[in-house]
Scaffold this motif. Structure first.
Motif, PDB file in Angstrom:
ATOM      1  N   ASN A  41       0.776  -1.229   0.000  1.00 27.82           N
ATOM      2  CA  ASN A  41       0.000   0.000   0.000  1.00 27.82           C
ATOM      3  C   ASN A  41       0.812   1.287   0.000  1.00 27.82           C
ATOM      4  OD1 ASN A  41      -2.603  -1.305   0.181  1.00 27.82           O
ATOM      5  ND2 ASN A  41      -2.031  -1.845   2.258  1.00 27.82           N
ATOM      6  N   LYS A  56      -0.354   4.555  -1.907  1.00 23.13           N
ATOM      7  CA  LYS A  56      -0.593   4.396  -3.340  1.00 23.13           C
ATOM      8  C   LYS A  56      -2.045   4.687  -3.704  1.00 23.13           C
ATOM      9  CE  LYS A  56       2.688   0.574  -3.889  1.00 23.13           C
ATOM     10  NZ  LYS A  56       2.762  -0.866  -4.228  1.00 23.13           N
ATOM     11  N   SER A  57      -2.974   4.299  -2.835  1.00 20.14           N
ATOM     12  CA  SER A  57      -4.393   4.324  -3.188  1.00 20.14           C
ATOM     13  C   SER A  57      -4.950   5.717  -3.438  1.00 20.14           C
ATOM     14  CB  SER A  57      -5.213   3.641  -2.103  1.00 20.14           C
ATOM     15  OG  SER A  57      -5.068   4.344  -0.879  1.00 20.14           O
ATOM     16  N   CYS A  58      -4.377   6.733  -2.852  1.00 21.39           N
ATOM     17  CA  CYS A  58      -4.948   8.077  -2.997  1.00 21.39           C
ATOM     18  C   CYS A  58      -4.008   9.040  -3.714  1.00 21.39           C
ATOM     19  CB  CYS A  58      -5.331   8.628  -1.629  1.00 21.39           C
ATOM     20  SG  CYS A  58      -3.931   8.855  -0.525  1.00 21.39           S
ATOM     21  N   ASP A  81      -1.493   6.278 -12.094  1.00 23.41           N
ATOM     22  CA  ASP A  81      -2.417   6.300 -10.964  1.00 23.41           C
ATOM     23  C   ASP A  81      -1.971   5.239  -9.974  1.00 23.41           C
ATOM     24  OD1 ASP A  81      -4.563   6.159  -9.191  1.00 23.41           O
ATOM     25  OD2 ASP A  81      -6.077   6.275 -10.769  1.00 23.41           O
ATOM     26  N   ARG A  83      -3.486   3.573  -7.827  1.00 27.69           N
ATOM     27  CA  ARG A  83      -4.379   2.410  -7.678  1.00 27.69           C
ATOM     28  C   ARG A  83      -3.971   1.259  -8.581  1.00 27.69           C
ATOM     29  NH1 ARG A  83      -9.899   5.622  -8.349  1.00 27.69           N
ATOM     30  NH2 ARG A  83      -8.566   6.517  -9.925  1.00 27.69           N
ATOM     31  N   LEU A  86      -1.469  -1.028  -6.662  1.00 28.42           N
ATOM     32  CA  LEU A  86      -1.886  -1.639  -5.395  1.00 28.42           C
ATOM     33  C   LEU A  86      -1.797  -3.154  -5.448  1.00 28.42           C
ATOM     34  CD1 LEU A  86      -5.001   0.366  -4.221  1.00 28.42           C
ATOM     35  CD2 LEU A  86      -2.818   0.138  -3.056  1.00 28.42           C
TER      36      LEU A  86
END
Length: 103
Positions: A41, A56-58, A81, A83, A86
């Motif tokens: 993450n 990473k997610s945001c 991106d 995401r 992930l």
């Protein structure tokens, strides 16, 4: 496998120069440096001052990848991106490319 813009999400990221270009956390935007560690993450980026853990997610990242075109050295930058990144690095690297054929 050679690092290209087409396979960056299936490649090792440690050692690449990166910059956070978009994030839901405004204080993360603009952080740049070299990736020194990666988990499922987080990306750990070594800046001039300290190491920063970036989720990473945001976030979206701009990677600078070295490219050799004949005898010229042309660094490429591309936005990814977070995401798409992930997963555990060792699992992400082993995934196969899905080729799409258009008729």
């Amino acid at each position: 496998m050679k690092l290209t813009p087409h396979n960056i999400i299936h490649h090792e990221l440690i050692g690449l120069d990166t910059q956070v270009v978009d994030s839901t956390n405004m204080s993360l935007i603009g952080i740049e440096g070299k990736i020194v560690n990666e988990t499922k993450n987080l990306l750990t980026i070594e800046t001039d001052v300290q190491e920063k853990n970036i989720p990473k997610s945001c976030s979206s990242f701009r990677f600078t990848i070295p490219s050799v075109d004949g005898k010229r050295y042309l660094p490429l930058t591309l936005k990814v991106d977070g995401r798409l990144l992930l997963s555990q690095p060792e699992n992400r690297i082993q995934t196969k490319f899905k080729k799409k054929f258009r008729k």
